[in-house]
Design a protein around this motif. Structure first.
Motif, mmCIF file in Angstrom:
data_model
loop_
_atom_site.group_PDB
_atom_site.id
_atom_site.type_symbol
_atom_site.label_atom_id
_atom_site.label_comp_id
_atom_site.label_asym_id
_atom_site.label_seq_id
_atom_site.Cartn_x
_atom_site.Cartn_y
_atom_site.Cartn_z
ATOM 1 N N GLN A 49 0.816 -1.212 0.000
ATOM 2 C CA GLN A 49 0.000 0.000 0.000
ATOM 3 C C GLN A 49 0.854 1.268 0.000
ATOM 4 O O GLN A 49 0.538 2.225 -0.694
ATOM 5 N N MET A 50 1.947 1.286 0.782
ATOM 6 C CA MET A 50 2.719 2.517 0.943
ATOM 7 C C MET A 50 4.023 2.233 1.678
ATOM 8 O O MET A 50 4.278 1.115 2.125
ATOM 9 N N GLY A 98 7.119 -16.128 -2.458
ATOM 10 C CA GLY A 98 5.786 -15.617 -2.703
ATOM 11 C C GLY A 98 5.770 -14.691 -3.894
ATOM 12 O O GLY A 98 6.685 -14.696 -4.728
ATOM 13 N N VAL A 99 4.739 -13.856 -3.958
ATOM 14 C CA VAL A 99 4.471 -13.018 -5.115
ATOM 15 C C VAL A 99 4.308 -11.569 -4.672
ATOM 16 O O VAL A 99 3.648 -11.297 -3.661
ATOM 17 N N ALA A 100 4.889 -10.657 -5.438
ATOM 18 C CA ALA A 100 4.648 -9.230 -5.240
ATOM 19 C C ALA A 100 3.489 -8.813 -6.133
ATOM 20 O O ALA A 100 3.612 -8.836 -7.367
ATOM 21 N N HIS A 101 2.364 -8.457 -5.525
ATOM 22 C CA HIS A 101 1.212 -7.993 -6.303
ATOM 23 C C HIS A 101 1.547 -6.655 -6.940
ATOM 24 O O HIS A 101 2.234 -5.815 -6.344
ATOM 25 N N ASP A 102 1.079 -6.441 -8.141
ATOM 26 C CA ASP A 102 1.367 -5.207 -8.861
ATOM 27 C C ASP A 102 0.450 -4.089 -8.381
ATOM 28 O O ASP A 102 -0.663 -3.912 -8.892
ATOM 29 N N GLY A 103 0.928 -3.347 -7.379
ATOM 30 C CA GLY A 103 0.175 -2.203 -6.899
ATOM 31 C C GLY A 103 -0.768 -2.525 -5.761
ATOM 32 O O GLY A 103 -0.970 -3.691 -5.399
ATOM 33 N N PRO A 104 -1.399 -1.496 -5.189
ATOM 34 C CA PRO A 104 -2.201 -1.661 -3.980
ATOM 35 C C PRO A 104 -3.637 -2.123 -4.201
ATOM 36 O O PRO A 104 -4.318 -2.491 -3.244
ATOM 37 N N THR A 105 -4.125 -2.109 -5.436
ATOM 38 C CA THR A 105 -5.538 -2.379 -5.697
ATOM 39 C C THR A 105 -5.730 -3.814 -6.171
ATOM 40 O O THR A 105 -5.191 -4.218 -7.211
ATOM 41 N N LEU A 106 -6.505 -4.578 -5.395
ATOM 42 C CA LEU A 106 -6.791 -5.960 -5.750
ATOM 43 C C LEU A 106 -7.907 -6.037 -6.788
ATOM 44 O O LEU A 106 -8.900 -5.313 -6.707
ATOM 45 N N THR A 107 -7.755 -6.941 -7.736
ATOM 46 C CA THR A 107 -8.865 -7.353 -8.584
ATOM 47 C C THR A 107 -8.943 -8.875 -8.514
ATOM 48 O O THR A 107 -7.986 -9.544 -8.101
#
Length: 425
Positions: A338-339, A355-364
């Motif tokens: 998130q920040m 694990g995995v780094a999600h691309d950015g703070p917004t989940l879809t």
């Protein structure tokens, strides 16, 4: 010996101090903690009295992220900094008499106030960071501050850190020096280096979060400060865990999120699509169950050290504490940063293959499904288990002994007080 611990920030800033505090008390020291009022119950559970600093951090963060709640009077960043300096100094100074050393972390204005307390008492001061990229280094750029973006055309990290010095002086210099003048202390020219000192401590595991060399600062890396936690899991949670295959944990700790119902719904749908049960942590985001199906369970405050050994994966915001706890447990991770330091931890989880780094703070639904598909593979779990075996657990003990030993030597050999523990004078 009496030690004052000052932590202005989220739970990720406060809980490691409890790990240090527990080890200090085991060695016979008296410990006092100054932290935001949100963590009174946490400290009470640890048996350490809390001196509250300022307003509720949760309320302020929730208003900032979601726009809900009773509005506070409008303040500029410089006005907030001045208030934070004054409130932190007032609270810490009220309980600092007789302290032998001050240890501080968190936001720069609050840490600056903690150092002023140490200076007025004539006792050593230590600044501790929980991740390397908070500290100046030629190996990484500084964090970008609100309203002070890093110029994209500049790629030299030393130049960027010079700009960071200017930003910190602009944002906080007036507030810090005005307060120092009011309490009879001289001004400082370089706010950041004054707060960090030239020998800061880094309370992070060397495998998860190494300090790259060579570097300008003489950083003391102690290992992560882990709070001892032997609380049993609640009976209803234990029953849920026993009733089926390990679930996927989803939680954002002391991090509010925008549109929490949508986040919870997306997470539940994506986890179910992987054929897994769901364990939602309410946290400061107030995540809640989306229906009454028995494959989902919501949990509040809980012993994550015990819980994460029983989950299939941990989806979280990427705080230092949650990342370290999941890594110790050998649980695959999906980090949704998130920040602040959270993008750093996301990148480390990805680089280590745990694990995995999600691309950015917004989940879809699509983005979380793709991340979970990788995190839940046998290869990721095997790698997470291998890394777990390398994580050190004695960082708080190392730091506590170092603190007591160094202060003891200072009493014997130094007639004038150090400006900071171990700092060149």
């Amino acid at each position: 010996m009496r030690v004052l611990l000052v932590a202005y920030g989220s739970r990720g800033d406060v809980e490691p101090m409890l790990g240090l505090g527990a080890q200090l008390r085991a060695l016979g020291a008296e410990v006092q903690v100054c932290a935001p009022p949100d963590f009174a119950e946490l400290l009470d559970g640890a048996g350490i009295p809390l001196v509250p600093l300022g307003r509720s951090l949760r309320a302020m963060a929730t208003r900032a992220v979601t726009g809900t709640g009773k509005p506070l009077p409008a303040e500029s960043l410089s006005e907030r900094a001045a208030r934070m300096v004054a409130e932190t100094y007032e609270s810490a100074a009220a309980v600092a008499e007789g302290c032998d050393v001050v240890v501080a972390t968190g936001l720069i204005p609050a840490a600056a106030a903690a150092r002023s307390v140490a200076e007025k008492l004539g006792v050593p001061y230590v600044f501790v960071a929980y991740f390397p990229t908070y500290l100046p280094s030629p190996h990484h750029p500084p964090l970008a501050w609100p309203g002070r973006p890093l110029p994209p055309e500049v790629t030299d990290n030393r130049v960027l850190w010079d700009l960071n010095t200017e930003h910190m002086n602009t944002l906080f210099g007036e507030a810090i020096n005005t307060h120092r003048a009011a309490i009879g202390l001289p001004p400082v020219e370089n706010v950041r280096d004054h707060v960090f000192t030239d020998r800061p401590w880094l309370a992070a595991d060397p495998t998860l979060s190494p300090w790259p060399q060579p570097a300008d600062l003489d950083v003391v890396q102690t290992g992560a400060w882990i709070r001892p936690d032997d609380r049993p899991l609640p009976a209803d949670l234990g029953a849920f865990l026993d009733a089926g295959a390990p679930p996927v944990y989803v939680g954002f700790g002391s991090m509010p999120v925008h549109d929490a119902p949508s986040v919870a719904r997306t997470a539940v749908e994506a986890v179910r699509a992987q054929g897994r049960r769901v364990l939602l942590s309410r946290g400061w985001a107030d995540l809640a169950l989306t229906d009454d199906r028995d494959d989902c369970f919501a949990v509040g405050e809980v012993n994550q050290q015990a819980l994460f050994t029983r989950v299939a994966a941990v989806v979280h915001h990427g705080g230092a504490g949650t990342t370290t706890t999941a890594a110790r447990a050998g649980a695959p991770q999906v980090v949704v940063p998130q920040m602040a330091d959270q993008p750093y931890w996301a990148s480390r989880v990805s680089e280590l293959g745990i694990g995995v780094a999600h691309d950015g703070p917004t989940l879809t639904y699509e983005s979380l499904s793709a991340a979970l598909k990788t995190a839940l593979t046998p290869g990721t779990r095997t790698r997470a288990a291998a890394v777990a075996a390398t994580i050190r657990t004695g960082g708080a003990t190392t730091a506590a002994k170092l603190l007591l030993d160094t202060v003891g030597r200072g009493r014997q050999h130094v007639s004038a007080p150090h400006p900071a523990l171990g700092e060149k004078v």
